[in-house]
Design an enzyme around this catalytic site. Structure first.
Site, PDB file in Angstrom:
ATOM      1  N   CYS A   1       0.881  -1.246   0.103  1.00  0.00           N
ATOM      2  CA  CYS A   1       0.038  -0.005  -0.077  1.00  0.00           C
ATOM      3  C   CYS A   1       0.828   1.202   0.010  1.00  0.00           C
ATOM      4  O   CYS A   1       1.838   1.366   0.528  1.00  0.00           O
ATOM      5  CB  CYS A   1      -0.812   0.004   1.336  1.00  0.00           C
ATOM      6  SG  CYS A   1      -2.025  -1.453   1.234  1.00  0.00           S
TER       7      CYS A   1
ATOM      8  N   ARG B   1       5.489  -0.209  -6.059  1.00  0.00           N
ATOM      9  CA  ARG B   1       5.416  -0.937  -4.718  1.00  0.00           C
ATOM     10  C   ARG B   1       4.560  -2.008  -4.953  1.00  0.00           C
ATOM     11  O   ARG B   1       4.452  -2.816  -4.252  1.00  0.00           O
ATOM     12  CB  ARG B   1       5.067   0.013  -3.561  1.00  0.00           C
ATOM     13  CG  ARG B   1       5.874   1.046  -3.145  1.00  0.00           C
ATOM     14  CD  ARG B   1       5.412   2.053  -2.608  1.00  0.00           C
ATOM     15  NE  ARG B   1       4.856   1.943  -1.390  1.00  0.00           N
ATOM     16  CZ  ARG B   1       5.438   1.990  -0.116  1.00  0.00           C
ATOM     17  NH1 ARG B   1       6.661   2.459   0.155  1.00  0.00           N
ATOM     18  NH2 ARG B   1       5.062   1.657   1.180  1.00  0.00           N
TER      19      ARG B   1
ATOM     20  N   TRP C   1      -2.885  -2.459  -1.596  1.00  0.00           N
ATOM     21  CA  TRP C   1      -2.506  -4.137  -1.758  1.00  0.00           C
ATOM     22  C   TRP C   1      -3.379  -5.056  -1.010  1.00  0.00           C
ATOM     23  O   TRP C   1      -2.942  -4.819   0.273  1.00  0.00           O
ATOM     24  CB  TRP C   1      -1.040  -4.103  -1.517  1.00  0.00           C
ATOM     25  CG  TRP C   1      -0.433  -5.342  -2.167  1.00  0.00           C
ATOM     26  CD1 TRP C   1      -0.316  -5.745  -3.532  1.00  0.00           C
ATOM     27  CD2 TRP C   1       0.185  -6.603  -1.405  1.00  0.00           C
ATOM     28  NE1 TRP C   1       0.324  -6.984  -3.479  1.00  0.00           N
ATOM     29  CE2 TRP C   1       0.588  -7.638  -2.511  1.00  0.00           C
ATOM     30  CE3 TRP C   1       0.312  -6.663  -0.023  1.00  0.00           C
ATOM     31  CZ2 TRP C   1       1.182  -8.565  -1.847  1.00  0.00           C
ATOM     32  CZ3 TRP C   1       0.904  -7.751   0.286  1.00  0.00           C
ATOM     33  CH2 TRP C   1       1.409  -8.880  -0.709  1.00  0.00           C
TER      34      TRP C   1
ATOM     35  N   ASN D   1      -1.782   2.174   5.815  1.00  0.00           N
ATOM     36  CA  ASN D   1      -0.985   1.027   5.467  1.00  0.00           C
ATOM     37  C   ASN D   1      -0.811   0.044   6.698  1.00  0.00           C
ATOM     38  O   ASN D   1      -0.547   0.789   7.567  1.00  0.00           O
ATOM     39  CB  ASN D   1       0.516   1.607   4.938  1.00  0.00           C
ATOM     40  CG  ASN D   1       0.459   2.300   3.686  1.00  0.00           C
ATOM     41  OD1 ASN D   1      -0.824   2.235   3.086  1.00  0.00           O
ATOM     42  ND2 ASN D   1       1.450   3.076   3.097  1.00  0.00           N
ATOM     43  N   GLY D   2      -0.701  -1.020   6.431  1.00  0.00           N
ATOM     44  CA  GLY D   2      -0.480  -1.932   7.505  1.00  0.00           C
ATOM     45  C   GLY D   2      -1.683  -3.011   8.015  1.00  0.00           C
ATOM     46  O   GLY D   2      -2.546  -2.936   6.958  1.00  0.00           O
TER      47      GLY D   2
ATOM     48  N   GLU E   1      18.842 -17.520  -6.242  1.00  0.00           N
ATOM     49  CA  GLU E   1      18.595 -16.102  -6.665  1.00  0.00           C
ATOM     50  C   GLU E   1      17.926 -16.234  -8.230  1.00  0.00           C
ATOM     51  O   GLU E   1      16.704 -15.808  -8.649  1.00  0.00           O
ATOM     52  CB  GLU E   1      19.708 -15.335  -6.596  1.00  0.00           C
ATOM     53  CG  GLU E   1      19.468 -13.929  -7.144  1.00  0.00           C
ATOM     54  CD  GLU E   1      18.175 -13.053  -6.549  1.00  0.00           C
ATOM     55  OE1 GLU E   1      17.568 -13.780  -5.654  1.00  0.00           O
ATOM     56  OE2 GLU E   1      17.948 -11.839  -7.057  1.00  0.00           O
TER      57      GLU E   1
ATOM     58  N   LYS F   1      14.290 -15.242  -9.561  1.00  0.00           N
ATOM     59  CA  LYS F   1      13.755 -14.312 -10.756  1.00  0.00           C
ATOM     60  C   LYS F   1      13.239 -14.692 -11.522  1.00  0.00           C
ATOM     61  O   LYS F   1      12.130 -14.085 -11.984  1.00  0.00           O
ATOM     62  CB  LYS F   1      15.256 -13.746 -11.096  1.00  0.00           C
ATOM     63  CG  LYS F   1      16.162 -12.794 -10.331  1.00  0.00           C
ATOM     64  CD  LYS F   1      15.709 -11.441 -10.364  1.00  0.00           C
ATOM     65  CE  LYS F   1      14.835 -11.355  -9.020  1.00  0.00           C
ATOM     66  NZ  LYS F   1      15.839 -10.935  -7.641  1.00  0.00           N
TER      67      LYS F   1
ATOM     68  N   GLU G   1       9.524 -15.460 -10.298  1.00  0.00           N
ATOM     69  CA  GLU G   1       8.655 -14.193  -9.914  1.00  0.00           C
ATOM     70  C   GLU G   1       8.287 -13.513 -10.934  1.00  0.00           C
ATOM     71  O   GLU G   1       7.200 -12.614 -11.026  1.00  0.00           O
ATOM     72  CB  GLU G   1       9.129 -13.352  -9.005  1.00  0.00           C
ATOM     73  CG  GLU G   1      10.438 -12.524  -9.316  1.00  0.00           C
ATOM     74  CD  GLU G   1      11.003 -11.722  -8.048  1.00  0.00           C
ATOM     75  OE1 GLU G   1      10.533 -11.507  -7.376  1.00  0.00           O
ATOM     76  OE2 GLU G   1      12.449 -11.721  -7.910  1.00  0.00           O
TER      77      GLU G   1
ATOM     78  N   HIS H   1      19.576 -37.090  -4.809  1.00  0.00           N
ATOM     79  CA  HIS H   1      18.546 -37.502  -3.575  1.00  0.00           C
ATOM     80  C   HIS H   1      17.210 -37.036  -3.754  1.00  0.00           C
ATOM     81  O   HIS H   1      16.451 -36.853  -2.913  1.00  0.00           O
ATOM     82  CB  HIS H   1      19.235 -36.396  -2.499  1.00  0.00           C
ATOM     83  CG  HIS H   1      20.633 -36.972  -2.234  1.00  0.00           C
ATOM     84  ND1 HIS H   1      20.980 -37.957  -1.645  1.00  0.00           N
ATOM     85  CD2 HIS H   1      21.787 -36.252  -2.343  1.00  0.00           C
ATOM     86  CE1 HIS H   1      22.358 -38.375  -1.463  1.00  0.00           C
ATOM     87  NE2 HIS H   1      22.752 -37.047  -1.941  1.00  0.00           N
TER      88      HIS H   1
ATOM     89  N   LYS I   1       6.704  -4.425  -3.882  1.00  0.00           N
ATOM     90  CA  LYS I   1       8.172  -3.992  -3.835  1.00  0.00           C
ATOM     91  C   LYS I   1       8.520  -3.896  -2.321  1.00  0.00           C
ATOM     92  O   LYS I   1       9.617  -4.405  -2.104  1.00  0.00           O
ATOM     93  CB  LYS I   1       8.456  -2.712  -4.309  1.00  0.00           C
ATOM     94  CG  LYS I   1       9.891  -2.182  -4.366  1.00  0.00           C
ATOM     95  CD  LYS I   1      10.751  -3.152  -5.232  1.00  0.00           C
ATOM     96  CE  LYS I   1      12.318  -2.798  -5.039  1.00  0.00           C
ATOM     97  NZ  LYS I   1      13.119  -3.855  -5.596  1.00  0.00           N
TER      98      LYS I   1
HETATM   99  C1  F6R Z   1      12.879 -10.681  -5.051  1.00  0.00           C
HETATM  100  C2  F6R Z   1      12.842  -9.553  -3.999  1.00  0.00           C
HETATM  101  C3  F6R Z   1      12.152  -9.761  -2.779  1.00  0.00           C
HETATM  102  C4  F6R Z   1      12.929  -8.937  -1.672  1.00  0.00           C
HETATM  103  C5  F6R Z   1      12.366  -9.290  -0.232  1.00  0.00           C
HETATM  104  C6  F6R Z   1      12.995  -8.415   0.745  1.00  0.00           C
HETATM  105  O1  F6R Z   1      13.142 -10.115  -6.292  1.00  0.00           O
HETATM  106  O2  F6R Z   1      12.845  -8.319  -4.338  1.00  0.00           O
HETATM  107  O3  F6R Z   1      12.304 -11.214  -2.445  1.00  0.00           O
HETATM  108  O4  F6R Z   1      14.319  -9.264  -1.676  1.00  0.00           O
HETATM  109  O5  F6R Z   1      10.924  -8.941  -0.090  1.00  0.00           O
HETATM  110  O6  F6R Z   1      12.944  -7.213   0.513  1.00  0.00           O
HETATM  111  P1  F6R Z   1      13.989  -6.131   1.249  1.00  0.00           P
HETATM  112  O7  F6R Z   1      15.398  -6.551   0.620  1.00  0.00           O
HETATM  113  O8  F6R Z   1      13.599  -4.733   0.830  1.00  0.00           O
HETATM  114  O9  F6R Z   1      14.183  -6.485   2.726  1.00  0.00           O
END
Ligand code: F6R
Length: 614
Positions: A2, A27, A74, A99-100, A486, A490, A493, A509, A609
């Site tokens: 949000c 976000r 959101w 927010n929250g 990672e 990527k 997502e 395994h 985000k």
């Molecule tokens: C994936 C991604 C998320 C963040 C996670 C933590 O591409 O961006 O997995 O890494 O939500 O976010 P931060 O780093 O802001 O604590």
């Protein structure tokens, strides 16, 4: 997640609010809304979908006013819908954005219903609006009614409230969610703003005041009054943001993610700037208080989420192998509900791009009461809660990261960890020439990343192999195993292809059972001590008819052949550099697969985000 924007001014604030919402779009959200005081009455408009839908609603119903609040939602409680979108309103023209998450909303809702309040949404937020109205019956000052209300709330919130009874003002409250006050300057004197992120307000101000936990603030056109959790009037310092309004523009790039991938040489260079010189790590790199802490550190506990967790997982290999210190890495949402046993003199390290991730913040707060030696935040946002609440800080200086999928934040986190390894090593017997060697490897990174980015056209073609696939496997060993994790995160997502990562030795395994011609297997294979072991693991894949894609050193002995595609990486990337350099092609691969599949690369479905709720 949000987003909140609000403004009080001597002119129509709707354009400020809408521009602010646009700047918070990165976000992630599913509906948007605005409420202003128009001729003394609350006028509210809401729309499901993007901010542009709200703009269309504004075209149909022209709305203007000098005091207003706006929100991108959101969904947490209740589906994405117009009736659940913020602002929420109560009787007598009270409107709020939030927010929250309010954890005791059900109980408050029952009490309010018993008092005759009628609810029009399924949100936890609506209780706050009605509760403020309820308190206003007892004492008619909006600010005090908000104070009384927040005392009853359990959970996390940033709130902005407006009321017909208090024109030309907003009330703001913060507990557990970030919120800032923007101060109108120069030709904008006599205007003040609020937002959940400075980025929303950069077109109108660069002067900000950050509220602390438990603060409630009255925002008027020429005055800001802040009262802390203890009820005392306080003065919060003003700070100038270093971000410029166009720092968040996309330029000629098709997506923010691609722009941010290409910004990595500079982001890594900036992260190293003024921290290394003359082949040495400067004593002040982690701040003046760090020397004493690092000298006394006997173990390291790292906590983070998602991509940041992967950065921590790489760091563990280096901290153990190079510094010979025990190191543990935990996912923040798990760590916060364990009862950690804290070995003596353990440094607690959090990593976060945003510095507002609720689980990481909660873990930090738990750590501060658990007897750790000190707390260090590796973070990209200087004004964030994580930075303000940690004793030691290393800022990653990647610049604003807008794409939801983290790219440059990750490689700068790894760079920061590179420096932490050197800093810890220095205090634990690392010889001078070793320090010099490691610092030189770090300084070579920007040019090496640049050279790796030149593989982009090759990877664009490679991406076509994945377009119609439903699953993929990523393999790595040692410090490259978290890089495989990672790469798989990527891909899933942003392209929505199911991907898993395994330490290559683990394949036999279980996951080997999945391998067939429809399951591409991606491996990261720098020339290191584990290369021969990795090769044997990859033979197991070939023997089952699996299609292999290997990112390999030119001297690794891999050759492209039927069923095996080898992408040649820059020569002799060192052990210390490989995690960063081998991340680059995996970022590009996911990006191109996602664009070929036509997904919303910068705002993938269901994701946000900055995850400011648990
Ligand atoms: C994936 C991604 C998320 C963040 C996670 C933590 O591409 O961006 O997995 O890494 O939500 O976010 P931060 O780093 O802001 O604590």
């Amino acid at each position: 997640m949000c987003g909140i924007v609000g403004a009080v001014a001597g002119r129509d604030v709707v354009p400020i609010l809408i521009e602010g919402l646009r700047r918070l779009e990165y976000r992630g959200y599913d509906s948007a809304g605005v409420a202003v005081l128009q001729h003394g009455k609350v006028q509210r408009l809401r729309a499901v979908g993007k901010v542009v839908m709200l703009e269309q609603a504004l075209d149909d119903t022209p709305t203007a006013g000098h005091t207003g609040i706006a929100h991108t939602r959101w969904a947490t409680h209740g589906v994405p819908s117009e009736r659940n979108a913020h602002p929420h309103i109560s009787r007598d023209g009270i409107a709020i954005v939030h927010n929250g998450i309010i954890e005791n909303h059900e109980q408050l809702r029952r009490e309010l219903q018993a008092l005759g309040y009628v609810f029009t949404s399924e949100t936890d937020t609506e209780v706050i609006a009605h509760r403020i109205h309820y308190h206003l019956q007892m004492q008619p000052v909006l600010f005090e009614a908000v104070q009384a209300t927040v005392r009853e709330l359990h959970g996390a919130y940033a709130l902005a409230v407006l009321s017909e009874a208090a024109p030309d003002s907003l009330v703001l409250a913060r507990a557990g969610c970030p919120v800032v006050v923007g101060l109108g300057q120069g030709e904008r004197a006599g205007e003040n703003y609020v937002a959940s992120d400075v980025a929303a307000l950069l077109p109108v101000t660069r002067t900000f005041m950050f509220l602390e936990e438990g603060d409630v603030a009255l925002i008027e056109r020429t005055r800001i009054t802040v009262v802390d959790a203890a009820g005392k009037t306080v003065v919060r310092p003003q700070r100038e943001s270093e971000l410029s309004a166009d720092a968040v523009e996309r330029g000629d790039y098709a997506h923010y993610m691609l722009k941010e991938i290409y910004e990595q040489p500079r982001a890594v260079a900036q992260t190293l700037e003024e921290r290394v010189a003359g082949g040495r790590l400067l004593a002040a790199a982690f701040g003046p208080a760090a020397e004493e802490v690092l000298k006394n550190t006997e173990a390291v506990q790292i906590v983070a989420c998602g991509t940041s967790f992967h950065a921590g997982s790489v760091a563990r290999y280096f901290i153990e192998q190079i510094c010979r210190l025990p190191c543990w890495v935990d996912i923040a949402s798990e760590f916060r509900y364990r009862s950690p046993v804290v070995p003596k003199n353990t440094l607690f390290v959090t990593i976060s791009q945003s510095g507002e991730t609720a689980d990481t913040l909660a873990a930090l707060r738990l750590a501060k009461q658990s007897g750790y030696l000190s707390t260090l935040a590796i973070c990209n946002v200087p004004e964030s809660s994580l930075v303000r609440e940690s004793e030691l800080v290393m800022l990653t200086r990647a610049g604003p990261e807008i794409g939801v999928a983290s790219t440059k934040a990750f490689t700068t986190q790894l760079t920061a960890f590179g420096m932490l390894v050197v800093a810890l090593g220095k205090h634990h017997g690392m010889p001078l020439e070793r320090e010099h060697g490691l610092v030189t490897r770090l300084l070579e990174l920007p040019a090496l990343i640049e050279a790796t980015l030149a593989l982009d056209p090759v990877i664009r073609v490679l991406a076509e192999k994945f377009v119609d696939k439903r699953h993929a496997l990523f393999l790595g060993r040692g410090a490259l195993y978290p890089i495989a994790m990672e790469g798989s995160l990527k891909l899933k997502e942003i392209s929505y292809i199911h991907a898993e990562a395994y330490a290559a030795g683990e394949l036999k395994h279980g996951p080997l059972a999945l391998v067939d011609a429809d399951m591409p297997v991606v491996a990261v294979a720098p020339n290191n001590d584990l290369l021969e072991k990795l090769k044997s693991n990859l033979q197991e894949v070939r023997a089952r008819g699996g299609e292999l894609i290997v990112f390999a050193d030119p001297d690794s002995g891999f050759q492209s052949e039927d069923g095996v595609t080898v992408i040649t990486m820059p020569r002799h990337v060192s052990y210390f550099q490989a995690p960063i350099i081998y991340t680059i092609p995996l970022q590009l691969l996911s990006y191109h697969v996602a664009t070929l599949r036509g997904t919303d690369v910068d705002k993938p479905r269901n994701l946000a985000k900055s995850v400011t709720v648990e």
